[in-house]
Design a protein around this motif. Sequence first.
Motif, PDB file in Angstrom:
ATOM      1  N   ILE A  47      -0.634  -2.686  -6.236  1.00  0.00           N
ATOM      2  CA  ILE A  47      -0.440  -1.981  -4.968  1.00  0.00           C
ATOM      3  C   ILE A  47      -1.678  -1.133  -4.665  1.00  0.00           C
ATOM      4  O   ILE A  47      -2.148  -0.381  -5.531  1.00  0.00           O
ATOM      5  CB  ILE A  47       0.797  -1.059  -5.039  1.00  0.00           C
ATOM      6  N   GLU A  48      -2.188  -1.214  -3.453  1.00  0.00           N
ATOM      7  CA  GLU A  48      -3.292  -0.346  -3.043  1.00  0.00           C
ATOM      8  C   GLU A  48      -2.771   1.072  -2.827  1.00  0.00           C
ATOM      9  O   GLU A  48      -1.593   1.282  -2.518  1.00  0.00           O
ATOM     10  CB  GLU A  48      -3.941  -0.871  -1.760  1.00  0.00           C
ATOM     11  N   THR A  49      -3.673   2.054  -2.972  1.00  0.00           N
ATOM     12  CA  THR A  49      -3.241   3.450  -2.895  1.00  0.00           C
ATOM     13  C   THR A  49      -4.044   4.225  -1.851  1.00  0.00           C
ATOM     14  O   THR A  49      -5.226   3.972  -1.628  1.00  0.00           O
ATOM     15  CB  THR A  49      -3.392   4.155  -4.251  1.00  0.00           C
ATOM     16  N   VAL A  50      -3.347   5.188  -1.239  1.00  0.00           N
ATOM     17  CA  VAL A  50      -3.942   6.068  -0.239  1.00  0.00           C
ATOM     18  C   VAL A  50      -3.768   7.505  -0.710  1.00  0.00           C
ATOM     19  O   VAL A  50      -2.649   7.932  -1.015  1.00  0.00           O
ATOM     20  CB  VAL A  50      -3.272   5.902   1.137  1.00  0.00           C
ATOM     21  N   ALA A  51      -4.859   8.248  -0.781  1.00  0.00           N
ATOM     22  CA  ALA A  51      -4.810   9.666  -1.130  1.00  0.00           C
ATOM     23  C   ALA A  51      -4.898  10.511   0.125  1.00  0.00           C
ATOM     24  O   ALA A  51      -5.499  10.101   1.126  1.00  0.00           O
ATOM     25  CB  ALA A  51      -5.963  10.028  -2.066  1.00  0.00           C
ATOM     26  N   ILE A  52      -4.272  11.682   0.083  1.00  0.00           N
ATOM     27  CA  ILE A  52      -4.505  12.693   1.101  1.00  0.00           C
ATOM     28  C   ILE A  52      -5.154  13.884   0.418  1.00  0.00           C
ATOM     29  O   ILE A  52      -4.962  14.105  -0.785  1.00  0.00           O
ATOM     30  CB  ILE A  52      -3.208  13.114   1.814  1.00  0.00           C
ATOM     31  N   TYR A  53      -5.936  14.650   1.160  1.00  0.00           N
ATOM     32  CA  TYR A  53      -6.600  15.796   0.545  1.00  0.00           C
ATOM     33  C   TYR A  53      -6.841  16.878   1.585  1.00  0.00           C
ATOM     34  O   TYR A  53      -6.991  16.612   2.778  1.00  0.00           O
ATOM     35  CB  TYR A  53      -7.918  15.384  -0.109  1.00  0.00           C
ATOM     36  N   SER A  54      -6.871  18.112   1.104  1.00  0.00           N
ATOM     37  CA  SER A  54      -7.211  19.252   1.942  1.00  0.00           C
ATOM     38  C   SER A  54      -8.711  19.504   1.848  1.00  0.00           C
ATOM     39  O   SER A  54      -9.417  18.885   1.036  1.00  0.00           O
ATOM     40  CB  SER A  54      -6.454  20.494   1.476  1.00  0.00           C
ATOM     41  N   ASP A  55      -9.194  20.430   2.664  1.00  0.00           N
ATOM     42  CA  ASP A  55     -10.614  20.776   2.601  1.00  0.00           C
ATOM     43  C   ASP A  55     -11.020  21.239   1.205  1.00  0.00           C
ATOM     44  O   ASP A  55     -12.156  21.015   0.775  1.00  0.00           O
ATOM     45  CB  ASP A  55     -10.932  21.887   3.617  1.00  0.00           C
ATOM     46  N   ALA A  56     -10.086  21.894   0.490  1.00  0.00           N
ATOM     47  CA  ALA A  56     -10.401  22.394  -0.850  1.00  0.00           C
ATOM     48  C   ALA A  56     -10.474  21.278  -1.882  1.00  0.00           C
ATOM     49  O   ALA A  56     -11.005  21.478  -2.981  1.00  0.00           O
ATOM     50  CB  ALA A  56      -9.351  23.416  -1.277  1.00  0.00           C
ATOM     51  N   ASP A  57      -9.965  20.104  -1.557  1.00  0.00           N
ATOM     52  CA  ASP A  57      -9.877  18.997  -2.522  1.00  0.00           C
ATOM     53  C   ASP A  57     -10.771  17.804  -2.166  1.00  0.00           C
ATOM     54  O   ASP A  57     -10.506  16.688  -2.596  1.00  0.00           O
ATOM     55  CB  ASP A  57      -8.427  18.504  -2.622  1.00  0.00           C
ATOM     56  N   ARG A  58     -11.816  18.056  -1.394  1.00  0.00           N
ATOM     57  CA  ARG A  58     -12.672  16.931  -0.986  1.00  0.00           C
ATOM     58  C   ARG A  58     -13.198  16.141  -2.174  1.00  0.00           C
ATOM     59  O   ARG A  58     -13.356  14.916  -2.102  1.00  0.00           O
ATOM     60  CB  ARG A  58     -13.859  17.454  -0.165  1.00  0.00           C
ATOM     61  N   ALA A 105       4.802   2.546   2.082  1.00  0.00           N
ATOM     62  CA  ALA A 105       5.655   3.435   1.296  1.00  0.00           C
ATOM     63  C   ALA A 105       4.941   4.768   1.079  1.00  0.00           C
ATOM     64  O   ALA A 105       3.709   4.825   1.096  1.00  0.00           O
ATOM     65  CB  ALA A 105       6.024   2.806  -0.048  1.00  0.00           C
ATOM     66  N   ILE A 106       5.725   5.816   0.861  1.00  0.00           N
ATOM     67  CA  ILE A 106       5.188   7.142   0.539  1.00  0.00           C
ATOM     68  C   ILE A 106       5.859   7.638  -0.729  1.00  0.00           C
ATOM     69  O   ILE A 106       7.091   7.683  -0.823  1.00  0.00           O
ATOM     70  CB  ILE A 106       5.431   8.155   1.682  1.00  0.00           C
ATOM     71  N   HIS A 107       5.045   8.005  -1.718  1.00  0.00           N
ATOM     72  CA  HIS A 107       5.544   8.608  -2.956  1.00  0.00           C
ATOM     73  C   HIS A 107       5.146  10.082  -2.933  1.00  0.00           C
ATOM     74  O   HIS A 107       3.973  10.406  -2.791  1.00  0.00           O
ATOM     75  CB  HIS A 107       4.940   7.912  -4.180  1.00  0.00           C
ATOM     76  N   PRO A 108       6.116  11.020  -3.125  1.00  0.00           N
ATOM     77  CA  PRO A 108       5.785  12.441  -2.975  1.00  0.00           C
ATOM     78  C   PRO A 108       5.335  13.147  -4.240  1.00  0.00           C
ATOM     79  O   PRO A 108       4.954  14.325  -4.172  1.00  0.00           O
ATOM     80  CB  PRO A 108       7.118  13.032  -2.492  1.00  0.00           C
ATOM     81  N   GLY A 109       5.390  12.474  -5.409  1.00  0.00           N
ATOM     82  CA  GLY A 109       5.044  13.169  -6.648  1.00  0.00           C
ATOM     83  C   GLY A 109       6.053  14.258  -6.944  1.00  0.00           C
ATOM     84  O   GLY A 109       7.255  14.080  -6.772  1.00  0.00           O
ATOM     85  N   LYS A 112       0.847  -1.190   0.000  1.00  0.00           N
ATOM     86  CA  LYS A 112       0.000   0.000   0.000  1.00  0.00           C
ATOM     87  C   LYS A 112       0.887   1.245   0.000  1.00  0.00           C
ATOM     88  O   LYS A 112       1.789   1.378   0.833  1.00  0.00           O
ATOM     89  CB  LYS A 112      -0.922   0.009   1.228  1.00  0.00           C
ATOM     90  N   VAL A 113       0.643   2.154  -0.938  1.00  0.00           N
ATOM     91  CA  VAL A 113       1.448   3.372  -1.070  1.00  0.00           C
ATOM     92  C   VAL A 113       0.577   4.592  -0.821  1.00  0.00           C
ATOM     93  O   VAL A 113      -0.504   4.726  -1.418  1.00  0.00           O
ATOM     94  CB  VAL A 113       2.096   3.468  -2.469  1.00  0.00           C
ATOM     95  N   LEU A 114       1.043   5.477   0.051  1.00  0.00           N
ATOM     96  CA  LEU A 114       0.402   6.782   0.220  1.00  0.00           C
ATOM     97  C   LEU A 114       1.068   7.760  -0.737  1.00  0.00           C
ATOM     98  O   LEU A 114       2.298   7.865  -0.788  1.00  0.00           O
ATOM     99  CB  LEU A 114       0.551   7.285   1.656  1.00  0.00           C
ATOM    100  N   VAL A 115       0.248   8.473  -1.500  1.00  0.00           N
ATOM    101  CA  VAL A 115       0.760   9.476  -2.434  1.00  0.00           C
ATOM    102  C   VAL A 115       0.584  10.848  -1.785  1.00  0.00           C
ATOM    103  O   VAL A 115      -0.542  11.325  -1.617  1.00  0.00           O
ATOM    104  CB  VAL A 115       0.038   9.413  -3.790  1.00  0.00           C
ATOM    105  N   ALA A 116       1.699  11.458  -1.422  1.00  0.00           N
ATOM    106  CA  ALA A 116       1.663  12.730  -0.695  1.00  0.00           C
ATOM    107  C   ALA A 116       1.591  13.890  -1.666  1.00  0.00           C
ATOM    108  O   ALA A 116       2.460  14.764  -1.719  1.00  0.00           O
ATOM    109  CB  ALA A 116       2.897  12.851   0.197  1.00  0.00           C
TER     110      ALA A 116
END
Length: 591
Positions: A26-37, A77-81, A4-8
């Motif tokens: 691989i499973e993926t995890v997104a993060i988001y701000s209030d503006a990107d819901r 794992a964390i991928h930062p883009g 599982k990879v978190l994409v920062a």
Amino acid sequence: MFEKVLVANRGEIAVRVMAACEELGIETVAIYSDADRDGGHVAYADEAYNVGPAPASDSYLDQETIIEVAERAGADAIHPGYGFLAENAEFARRVESTDGITWVGPSSDAMETLGEKTAARSVMESADVPVVPGTTEPVDDAEEVRELGEEYGYPIAIKAEGGGGGRGMKIVHSDAEVDDALESAKREGEAYFGNDSVYVEKYLDAPKHIEVQVLADQHGNVRHLGERDCSLQRRHQKVIEEAPSPILDADLRAEIGDAARRGVREADYTNAGTVEFLVEDGEFYFMEVNTRIQVEHTVTEEVTGIDIVRWQLRVAAGEELGFEQDDVTIEGHAAEYRINAENPAEEFAPTPGTLETYRPPASIGVRLDHAVGQGDEIGGDYDSMIGKLIVTGEDREHCLDRSKRALEHFEIEGLHTTIPFHRLMLDDETFVSGEHTTKYLDSELDATDLDAAVEQWGPDQTDSDSAGASATELAVEVDGKRFDVVVEDGLQQVPSGGSSGGSDSSGGVSGGSSGGQQTAAAGAVTAEMQGTILSVEVAEGEQIAQGEVICVLEAMKMENDVVASTSGTVASVPVSEGDSVDMGDTLIVLE
């Protein structure tokens, strides 16, 4: 391989990384701000977590929260883009020190060395790579910069140590410009990269910007994947990138590729990265290393057939590169067009808005990296990119012909974009011939040509073009043939009672006022876009002249000088450094 990879990151690059993960199981995890819901990357991921409010400093740059989310989600794992924390050695080190989580990128030590431009220059000199004349230590004061200006001869460039993409770089043409340029470069360096340290180097007059894509594994293998030509730039921001470069011959291409490999090997570098050079009069000079994936990696993928993001993940997982240098071949030509929410006729000012119409092109030779759809809001909280159009052809001429077709069929309404600019370039003799340099757009392109391009190919109507006006698109048939027509100011609605008079439902005359819109105070200078106040340059009671800078407004990661439209005395300054403002908000009032 990872589970599982978190994409920062956010937007199209987050989706690009997630696509590679998906292919690798691989499973993926997104993060988001209030503006990107409702962001496209949130919908694409297997799971998503909120990391804070809209400002990047409170969300996408919140290192502690991102790592906490990775642990909570069970990511290994964390991928930062690119952008945000992608070149932040401190964040990489925090990830490396977190049990059970792998950093997808170069080591924090290599990032620290190559991310600091002066240290990177020293590494390249050790590897016998030519560098632009300049300092190998940071500069501290304006007098030191003036001394360097005398030594190298103007113009010189003041550059932020952690900078990239033109941010934190200021060009100085004379002694008189040093103080303001130094302050601005340090301010941008601190704002964008958390580092106000700067250095100085000679500014080449008319170079080509050539960058080499590299991949290096943990087993000592270093490969380059050919070069990209990124010379078409506006205010040091790349707008069209292509591979291979139309100006390199076979010998120079081999020399630059070998130099890039020597440099990253000297730095003990692993994973993907880009070594950037300036080329002038047949000579090349090292400029910087980008210790991450880049926006324009797509064109290299198209001409080599190598999935760079996939290899980032495989290298981070400990795999050995599965190809030799001689296996890397370049076939055809590819170009990438950055489709940004900007108005080329207004010095490419950001234009946040809604994608009322969004119909991207398709068919042979067309790739689109994006994370938006029709009806989505392009806000002002982050950069202005809507997506990336990548076109490939058998050779450069074919690629450019195919690009004309693709851009002609790229329909966007609701806001201004860079599409008219790209279409203009495809008819521009200097660009088509490949003779353009990094200075071409800023010094030689006629602004009236941009105005005409936007008039011809820009949106039919946007909110910023006319307050209160509206337009309705209709499809009509005449003798069995379809015509698309636009009715300005909307269609007159006939009420059920049969009257076609011009009154609204409350009995007032329609079309006469803007209703709930706020009216700025007389003498007010208002914000033309949503953004953040970086600095206020005037004070109450101060006498200022027309054209004088009153404040610096950051919008979509760009610094914008706001100037007084008339002379007068400053009656009030209702904003201060760090404030967020909306379009139409009063910045100062003159009397």
